[in-house]
Motif scaffolding. Structure first.
Motif, PDB file in Angstrom:
ATOM      1  N   ILE A 154       0.737  -1.111  -0.016  1.00 14.95           N
ATOM      2  CA  ILE A 154      -0.075  -0.179  -0.067  1.00 14.95           C
ATOM      3  C   ILE A 154       1.051   1.155   0.009  1.00 14.95           C
ATOM      4  O   ILE A 154       0.393   2.454   0.114  1.00 14.95           O
ATOM      5  N   ASP A 155       2.088   1.097   0.028  1.00 17.97           N
ATOM      6  CA  ASP A 155       3.286   2.056  -0.089  1.00 17.97           C
ATOM      7  C   ASP A 155       2.825   2.852  -1.548  1.00 17.97           C
ATOM      8  O   ASP A 155       2.468   2.211  -2.416  1.00 17.97           O
ATOM      9  N   ILE A 156       3.169   4.311  -1.548  1.00 17.70           N
ATOM     10  CA  ILE A 156       3.355   4.844  -2.647  1.00 17.70           C
ATOM     11  C   ILE A 156       4.259   4.374  -3.696  1.00 17.70           C
ATOM     12  O   ILE A 156       4.178   3.988  -4.943  1.00 17.70           O
ATOM     13  N   ASN A 157       5.410   4.153  -3.079  1.00 21.19           N
ATOM     14  CA  ASN A 157       6.522   3.389  -3.929  1.00 21.19           C
ATOM     15  C   ASN A 157       7.037   2.482  -2.761  1.00 21.19           C
ATOM     16  O   ASN A 157       8.095   2.897  -2.044  1.00 21.19           O
ATOM     17  N   TYR A 158       6.865   1.068  -2.736  1.00 20.58           N
ATOM     18  CA  TYR A 158       7.533   0.265  -1.533  1.00 20.58           C
ATOM     19  C   TYR A 158       9.053   0.084  -1.946  1.00 20.58           C
ATOM     20  O   TYR A 158       9.847  -0.453  -0.805  1.00 20.58           O
ATOM     21  N   LYS A 159       9.574   0.340  -2.826  1.00 17.68           N
ATOM     22  CA  LYS A 159      10.950   0.069  -3.081  1.00 17.68           C
ATOM     23  C   LYS A 159      11.780   1.266  -2.506  1.00 17.68           C
ATOM     24  O   LYS A 159      13.199   0.972  -2.763  1.00 17.68           O
ATOM     25  N   ARG A 160      10.934   2.116  -2.115  1.00 18.61           N
ATOM     26  CA  ARG A 160      12.031   3.455  -1.405  1.00 18.61           C
ATOM     27  C   ARG A 160      11.920   3.272   0.064  1.00 18.61           C
ATOM     28  O   ARG A 160      10.954   2.869   0.465  1.00 18.61           O
ATOM     29  N   LEU A 161      13.143   3.911   0.681  1.00 16.37           N
ATOM     30  CA  LEU A 161      13.054   3.726   2.182  1.00 16.37           C
ATOM     31  C   LEU A 161      11.642   4.609   2.729  1.00 16.37           C
ATOM     32  O   LEU A 161      11.307   4.144   4.001  1.00 16.37           O
ATOM     33  N   ASP A 162      11.530   5.425   2.259  1.00 12.15           N
ATOM     34  CA  ASP A 162      10.516   6.285   2.780  1.00 12.15           C
ATOM     35  C   ASP A 162       9.135   5.815   2.291  1.00 12.15           C
ATOM     36  O   ASP A 162       8.068   6.632   2.606  1.00 12.15           O
ATOM     37  N   GLY A 163       9.002   4.826   1.576  1.00  9.88           N
ATOM     38  CA  GLY A 163       7.899   4.334   1.194  1.00  9.88           C
ATOM     39  C   GLY A 163       7.216   5.033   0.158  1.00  9.88           C
ATOM     40  O   GLY A 163       5.815   4.907  -0.351  1.00  9.88           O
ATOM     41  N   GLY A 164       7.982   5.907  -0.556  1.00  6.48           N
ATOM     42  CA  GLY A 164       7.267   6.898  -1.471  1.00  6.48           C
ATOM     43  C   GLY A 164       6.906   8.147  -1.136  1.00  6.48           C
ATOM     44  O   GLY A 164       6.421   8.962  -1.645  1.00  6.48           O
ATOM     45  N   GLY A 165       6.892   8.186   0.483  1.00  8.14           N
ATOM     46  CA  GLY A 165       6.314   9.443   0.920  1.00  8.14           C
ATOM     47  C   GLY A 165       4.904   8.757   1.699  1.00  8.14           C
ATOM     48  O   GLY A 165       4.188   9.694   2.215  1.00  8.14           O
ATOM     49  N   GLY A 166       4.677   7.781   1.853  1.00  5.75           N
ATOM     50  CA  GLY A 166       3.677   7.165   2.751  1.00  5.75           C
ATOM     51  C   GLY A 166       2.644   6.080   2.085  1.00  5.75           C
ATOM     52  O   GLY A 166       3.186   5.577   1.104  1.00  5.75           O
ATOM     53  N   ILE A 167       1.311   6.198   2.426  1.00  4.11           N
ATOM     54  CA  ILE A 167       0.423   5.376   1.865  1.00  4.11           C
ATOM     55  C   ILE A 167      -0.312   5.815   0.553  1.00  4.11           C
ATOM     56  O   ILE A 167      -0.860   7.281   0.750  1.00  4.11           O
ATOM     57  N   ASN A 168      -0.848   5.063  -0.119  1.00  6.38           N
ATOM     58  CA  ASN A 168      -1.327   5.518  -1.443  1.00  6.38           C
ATOM     59  C   ASN A 168      -2.829   5.137  -1.338  1.00  6.38           C
ATOM     60  O   ASN A 168      -3.086   3.795  -1.256  1.00  6.38           O
ATOM     61  N   PRO A 169      -3.644   5.877  -1.085  1.00  2.56           N
ATOM     62  CA  PRO A 169      -5.002   5.501  -0.776  1.00  2.56           C
ATOM     63  C   PRO A 169      -5.868   4.915  -1.828  1.00  2.56           C
ATOM     64  O   PRO A 169      -6.913   4.176  -1.328  1.00  2.56           O
ATOM     65  N   ASP A 170      -5.210   4.972  -3.057  1.00  2.00           N
ATOM     66  CA  ASP A 170      -5.822   4.088  -4.135  1.00  2.00           C
ATOM     67  C   ASP A 170      -5.612   2.668  -3.948  1.00  2.00           C
ATOM     68  O   ASP A 170      -6.311   1.565  -4.555  1.00  2.00           O
ATOM     69  N   TYR A 171      -4.646   2.144  -3.045  1.00  2.00           N
ATOM     70  CA  TYR A 171      -4.401   0.622  -2.989  1.00  2.00           C
ATOM     71  C   TYR A 171      -5.042   0.195  -1.748  1.00  2.00           C
ATOM     72  O   TYR A 171      -4.777  -1.189  -1.207  1.00  2.00           O
ATOM     73  N   LEU A 172      -5.802   1.109  -1.005  1.00  2.00           N
ATOM     74  CA  LEU A 172      -6.534   0.689   0.308  1.00  2.00           C
ATOM     75  C   LEU A 172      -7.868   0.197   0.143  1.00  2.00           C
ATOM     76  O   LEU A 172      -8.645   0.396  -1.015  1.00  2.00           O
ATOM     77  N   PRO A 173      -8.540  -1.032   0.567  1.00  2.00           N
ATOM     78  CA  PRO A 173      -9.733  -1.248   0.608  1.00  2.00           C
ATOM     79  C   PRO A 173     -10.625  -0.167   1.001  1.00  2.00           C
ATOM     80  O   PRO A 173     -10.349   0.842   1.521  1.00  2.00           O
TER      81      PRO A 173
END
Length: 550
Positions: A145-164
């Motif tokens: 659900i990270d904005i970009n899970y490949k980055r240490l900061d998760g890409g800046g947090g959680i991407n709401p579009d990936y949430l239920p």
């Protein structure tokens, strides 16, 4: 020079004044440092304090040994069932089992929610029009659900579009903190005028904020499954990680957990955050802040030391025998964690906070098996065998299939597409037990002894299989243990509660890590019944402590 020193002293004094709210100022314990050493069994603690032949029969965790000399050691402490990180931490900070939290694993299923707006990187199928028309969805609260899970900061947090999404709330995305059904110790402490901080391994651990979403003042969640990168001292203020000590395990296909050495660099990020909090700073040291009344972190190094097979280095973690004697790799991780805990103690002393701080060391989960001869990875070690999900759903798991979600590590939790098939599916599993490692099946009334009825709670799995000890459901050979299950090795973890004014003692009776939550509040002079879970599950404080004596 004198001016700079005065400014630093002034900033620390301000932080101390800020934290001395009326609720805490008169209490002997004003701060609680909670440390979760994920994977740390009770026997790991016993071995490292007493020593093993490989350590010359000398302690290899001197700092933990010192803490135990002024603390209560709970010899038989059990973590959550299931023993996954998500419910494991939830137990410690809420006082609850999954009955009340609704958290079973980081990736589960909810029959009342709709799929995300977009398909997640790991394949949870999403789409704008799937809410509210579709009820029932896989719920991914891991790195996907990270904005970009490949980055240490998760890409800046959680991407709401990936949430239920909640079909009863205009299809609003369901964040982890809105998914958890109860409040946390952080909520109670903050509502009482305190300051709170926590560090963990995914942005999804924002569920520590509690069901009101505002419990943690300073939350730091570097993504553990990101691609390992060098951590320059000039930016992160840690040493030995630029370049990374194991560059061969820092490729685009790697995560921090793929290396015995790199995982220590990852944990150092959180160690530095804790040291900054002790010093009256924010987690990154960029500004002043109150010293938290409750704060802490989780270590991943020991968990990696127990699980990993790092083939490029020809090094295997885990244990060398059934008595829990650690391999060199695991011993090194325990020593790293112990050194880090020693840093915490030294910094608390330096800032004059040691006497007023309660230190609690435990674990979200254990790791199974301890005995290396019991390891049976299915199907990796025997392609003729298969996990329970494949027995019931041979063509796969997901929407429209017999099994819509399966969590399978050293346990199998199954959500069925048709709940009326539960009894028939149990019969199928019973008839095919040799295919998946045998064990015990939990369904129907046996399941509801521990969890809410899956016919009334949309999150409860329909069937749980706890296979024989040593069985791990995996197609790979990169690990020699796993967690999540109900077994002794999964659940029997260390638990130490220490303060320099306490006498050393050992409590022999069984306790549970969910008792940590009300104990923390009681230590701070707060009412444990402010926790929803304490009201619902009657969770008691840990016995044997000065402030819990009746």
């Amino acid at each position: 020079m004198h001016l700079k020193r005065s400014l630093r002293v002034g900033a620390h004094l301000l932080a101390v004044l800020l934290v001395a709210s009326p609720s805490f100022a008169q209490n002997k314990i004003q701060h609680v440092l909670l440390i979760s050493v994920d994977g740390m069994h009770s026997v790991d603690f016993a071995n490292c304090v007493k020593g093993v032949p490989e350590s010359g029969n000398q302690t290899y965790c001197p700092n933990l040994a010192t803490l135990s000399s002024t603390g209560v050691h709970y010899l038989t402490a059990l973590t959550s069932r299931p023993s996954d990180s998500f419910p494991g931490l939830a137990a410690q900070i809420t006082g609850a089992t999954p009955r009340s939290t609704g958290l079973f694993y980081d990736v589960t299923y909810d029959r009342s929610l709709s799929p995300p707006a977009k398909t997640t990187p790991y394949g949870i199928v999403g789409g704008e029009k799937l809410c509210p028309s579709v009820l029932g969805t896989q719920v991914g609260f891991d790195e996907e659900i990270d904005i970009n899970y490949k980055r240490l900061d998760g890409g800046g947090g959680i991407n709401p579009d990936y949430l239920p999404r909640n079909p009863k709330n205009n299809c609003a995305p369901v964040y982890p903190h809105t998914y958890i059904r109860v409040n946390t110790i952080f909520n109670v402490v903050k509502d009482s005028g305190g300051y709170t901080a926590w560090s963990d391994k995914h942005p999804s651990y924002e569920y520590t904020m509690g069901n009101t979403g505002d419990g943690v003042d300073d939350l730091y969640t570097p993504e553990i499954n990101s691609i390992p990168v060098a951590l320059p001292a000039s930016q992160y203020n840690i040493q030995g990680c630029d370049p990374l000590p194991d560059p061969g395990a820092a490729k685009s296909t790697n995560a921090w957990t793929d290396s015995f050495q790199n995982i220590q660099c990852y944990d150092k990020l959180k160690v530095k955050a804790v040291l900054n909090w002790i010093d009256g700073l924010t987690h990154d040291g960029s500004g002043t802040a109150p010293v938290p009344n409750v704060f802490g972190m989780n270590f991943q190094a020991v968990s990696v030391g127990q699980k990993l097979v790092e083939k490029s280095l020809n090094e295997t973690g885990g244990y060398v025998d059934a008595m829990g004697t650690p391999t060199n790799a695991l011993m090194g991780e325990v020593q790293f964690v112990d050194t880090s805990i020693g840093q915490f103690v030294n910094e608390l002393k330096k800032q004059g906070l040691y006497d007023s701080t309660l230190i609690i060391v435990s674990a979200k989960h254990g790791q199974s098996p301890i005995d290396p001869n019991r390891v049976l990875r299915i199907p990796a070690d025997n392609p003729a065998l298969e996990p329970p999900s494949q027995v019931l759903s041979p063509t796969g798991v997901g929407p429209g299939l017999p099994v819509v979600q399966a969590d399978e590590d050293d346990i199998s939790m199954l959500w069925l597409g048709d709940q009326t098939q539960t009894q028939a599916d149990v019969a199928t599993l019973m008839a095919n037990e040799n295919n998946y490692g045998q064990g015990q099946i939990f369904a129907g009334p046996l399941l509801t002894l521990f969890f809410n009825d899956p016919l009334s709670d949309p999150r409860t799995p329909d069937i749980i299989v706890a296979p024989n000890v040593g069985v791990i459901y995996t197609g790979g050979t990169a690990k020699v243990s796993e967690h999540g299950g109900f077994a002794e090795d999964d659940r029997h973890v260390m638990l130490l509660v220490s303060n320099p004014k306490y006498k050393a003692s050992t409590f022999l009776d069984q306790v549970e890590t969910r008792q940590i939550a009300p104990t923390i509040l009681k230590a701070l002079g707060l009412d444990p019944t402010q926790l929803i879970a304490v009201q619902k599950e009657f969770t008691e404080t840990l016995p044997g402590l000065p402030f819990t004596q009746k």
